[in-house]
Write a protein that holds these residues in place. Structure first.
Motif, mmCIF file in Angstrom:
data_model
loop_
_atom_site.group_PDB
_atom_site.id
_atom_site.type_symbol
_atom_site.label_atom_id
_atom_site.label_comp_id
_atom_site.label_asym_id
_atom_site.label_seq_id
_atom_site.Cartn_x
_atom_site.Cartn_y
_atom_site.Cartn_z
ATOM 1 N N SER A 76 44.217 15.498 78.046
ATOM 2 C CA SER A 76 45.419 14.675 77.888
ATOM 3 C C SER A 76 46.287 14.812 79.128
ATOM 4 N N GLY B 174 43.290 -1.898 69.661
ATOM 5 C CA GLY B 174 42.934 -2.037 71.063
ATOM 6 C C GLY B 174 42.246 -3.376 71.275
ATOM 7 N N ALA C 17 47.056 5.590 80.082
ATOM 8 C CA ALA C 17 45.639 5.737 79.754
ATOM 9 C C ALA C 17 45.017 6.421 80.964
ATOM 10 N N HIS D 64 48.943 10.731 69.710
ATOM 11 C CA HIS D 64 47.682 10.120 69.317
ATOM 12 C C HIS D 64 46.970 11.004 68.310
ATOM 13 N N GLN E 73 40.195 3.870 74.959
ATOM 14 C CA GLN E 73 40.909 5.040 75.456
ATOM 15 C C GLN E 73 42.203 5.237 74.684
ATOM 16 N N SER F 156 53.767 5.080 78.514
ATOM 17 C CA SER F 156 52.503 5.685 78.091
ATOM 18 C C SER F 156 51.475 5.506 79.201
ATOM 19 N N GLN G 258 46.104 6.354 74.288
ATOM 20 C CA GLN G 258 47.255 6.399 75.181
ATOM 21 C C GLN G 258 48.081 7.632 74.862
#
Lengths: 116, 113
Positions: free
Chosen positions: A1, B92, A96, B45, A103, A94, A105
């Motif tokens: 991350s 997404g 990626a 996430h 992917q 954010s 974020q």
């Protein structure tokens, strides 16, 4: 991350002024995104910022109101221009880490902006 | 307009119970992701499920995806007070060679100790 730092964390501004929000990442990332979250609402994508190219804005958002810079792979800024009370929101950055699809974020803690 | 609609908008359960949140969306997707947001802070996430997957687990989380119904669910088992947060699904979607996320309306989960 990735670790994402946003500055300022919060601000109170007068209408008609502009504020620049900074987003710093601790590693090089391909794609950076800016979102707006109005009070009690979900997130809305403002624009996608790729290094070396102009930001891509979503419908309803324009460069004159939300100019974005992406000078390198670890940093981006979002300016909220000529602010009005309707701009009071949380603004989130954010990233990626790699390009492509599928992917996750990673988000900064956001900038809570209040316009008087 | 928002891609995803979440149900319920708010959910309160006792600690130790299971929590289920549902997400519906409208168009074809590459993947569906779930995020948690504590007290208006940044999003964390939780899990990503690709369009060709049907179920995925991560710790106490279980996510299902039904592309024929354009829906997903997030199950949190054995809930804890620390799970109190807002949960968002995000789809997404391909966007000019890249991928962008479109977020749902969110579910506000409260765990009662």
């Amino acid at each position: 991350s990735a670790v994402i730092s946003q500055k300022p964390s919060r601000d109170i501004c007068q209408r008609g002024t502009s504020l620049t929000i900074q987003c710093q990442v601790d590693s090089q990332v391909t794609m950076m995104f800016w979102y707006r979250q109005q009070p009690g609402q979900s997130l809305t994508l403002i624009a996608t910022a790729n290094q070396g190219s102009e930001a891509t804005y979503e419908s309803g958002f324009v460069i004159d109101k939300f100019p974005i810079s992406r000078p390198n792979l670890t940093f981006s800024t979002l300016t909220v221009s000529n602010m009005s009370p309707e701009d009071s929101s949380i603004y989130l950055c954010s990233v990626a880490i790699t390009g492509g699809w599928n992917q996750p974020q990673h988000f900064g803690d956001g900038t809570r902006l209040s316009i008087l | 307009s928002q891609q995803g609609e979440e149900d319920p908008q708010a959910l309160s359960i006792q600690e130790g119970e299971n929590a289920t949140m549902n997400c519906s969306y409208k168009t074809s997707i590459n993947n569906l992701q779930w995020y948690r947001q504590n007290s208006g802070r940044g999003l964390v996430h939780l899990i990503l499920i690709r369009s060709n997957e049907r179920e995925k687990h991560s710790g106490r989380l279980r996510v299902t995806l039904d592309t024929s119904k354009k829906s997903s669910s997030l199950l949190i088992t054995a809930s804890r007070a620390a799970d109190t947060a807002s949960y968002f699904c995000a789809t997404g979607i391909s966007n000019f060679g890249n991928e962008k996320l479109t977020f749902g309306t969110g579910t506000r989960l409260t765990i009662i100790p």
